[in-house]
Design an enzyme around this catalytic site. Structure first.
Site, PDB file in Angstrom:
ATOM      1  CG  ASP A 200     -65.293   5.351   3.306  1.00  0.00           C
ATOM      2  OD1 ASP A 200     -65.511   4.342   2.610  1.00  0.00           O
ATOM      3  OD2 ASP A 200     -65.798   6.470   3.050  1.00  0.00           O
TER       4      ASP A 200
ATOM      5  CB  SER B  95     -68.900   3.903   0.357  1.00  0.00           C
ATOM      6  OG  SER B  95     -67.535   4.219   0.244  1.00  0.00           O
TER       7      SER B  95
ATOM      8  CD  GLN C  17     -66.208   1.081   1.605  1.00  0.00           C
ATOM      9  OE1 GLN C  17     -65.345   1.307   0.756  1.00  0.00           O
ATOM     10  NE2 GLN C  17     -66.435   1.906   2.612  1.00  0.00           N
TER      11      GLN C  17
END
Length: 288
Positions: A205, A229, A279
């Site tokens: 991430d 995110s 993502q």
């Protein structure tokens, strides 16, 4: 004194409160929200702690629902959805101050024989021939507090960008929405496969949404967009060690409607595809 890698392992070592309830630390930071990779990594630890450890994680799917507050503990509640003959499924809810901030579903699979194929890893320079990210940041930005705070989240990892970083708006105008880095933990992480999987989840991430930002603005320095995110998915294809070099190849096929989609592939030095990542992130112009 502990090393950054040891602090990462400690961060992922949750306190068991009840059989299916765990509590994780959240470091105090000056940034607005808890790092999403930390929450995803801790949630995966909680899921794995409710299995017998014989089945490795093969996939996870997660949603970031609310920003977490730095410095406030996070409680992880695990639902044992299924224990089948070859698959185990767990659902995890992360709660902070009585509010759900994150949901994760993880699937574990007993290894089985089968056919294999994969597309080749792109040709890139070896990590030893690339400068560490920390050196590049200090050389260009000096001691900017925000940049250093963002660097603190990356301290457990040695990060080396395959292409040179772009530092001015003029340099990003012709850039494609792609990015690639070599990474590895800065110290040994032990031999527990779950720790390596959760550490890689943490790392995944860090910069995947960089691929969305590459054509818009320099990756380091003042940001023109508030970025968050929205969801995160990973598929784990082969065993790996996060304290050995891996290539994180990223690209963004589309950005529209204040959202950008990024996908990543993680390879080892032998060119084997280890993990696939997807993502979506939210991008809102600051002051707009």
């Amino acid at each position: 004194m502990t090393s950054p890698a040891e602090r990462l392992v400690d961060l992922l070592d949750l306190e068991r409160i009840e059989e299916n309830i765990f509590r994780g630390r959240s470091p105090q930071e000056r940034l607005q929200r808890v790092f999403g990779g930390q929450v995803a990594g801790q949630a995966l630890v909680a899921a794995g702690r409710t299995t017998d450890g014989s089945r490795p994680v093969h996939s996870l799917h997660a949603y970031f629902l609310r920003p977490g507050r730095p410095g406030v503990p996070i409680v992880y509640q695990v639902e044992r959805v299924r224990d089948g003959r070859s698959f185990t499924t767990r659902r995890v809810v992360a709660i902070q101050q009585g509010r759900t901030i994150f949901n994760l579903t993880a699937s574990f699979h007993q290894s089985e024989p089968g056919f294999e194929h994969q597309l080749p890893m792109p040709e890139v320079p070896d990590p030893e021939n690339l400068p560490p990210l920390a050196d590049e940041i200090r050389a260009h930005l000096g001691e900017l507090p925000e940049a250093l705070e963002r660097m603190a989240r990356r301290q457990p990892f040695d990060i080396r960008y395959v292409e040179r970083l772009r530092w001015t708006p003029q340099e990003v105008e012709s850039a494609e929405p792609r990015s690639a880095v070599w990474m590895r933990a800065v110290g040994p992480l032990g031999d527990d496969p779950l720790v390596h999987t959760c550490a890689l989840t943490y790392a995944s991430d860090m910069m995947l949404l960089d691929a969305v930002r590459v054509p818009i603005e320099p990756l380091w320095g003042p940001r023109g967009f508030d970025m968050a995110s929205l969801d995160h998915a990973m598929w784990f294809h082969r065993p790996f060690r996060t304290d050995e070099w891996f290539l994180y190849q990223q690209e963004s096929p589309i950005a529209t409607g204040a959202r950008g989609l990024a996908r990543g592939q993680i390879f080892d030095r032998q060119g084997r595809l280890l993990v696939s990542v997807m993502q979506e992130g939210l991008f809102r112009k600051i002051g707009g």
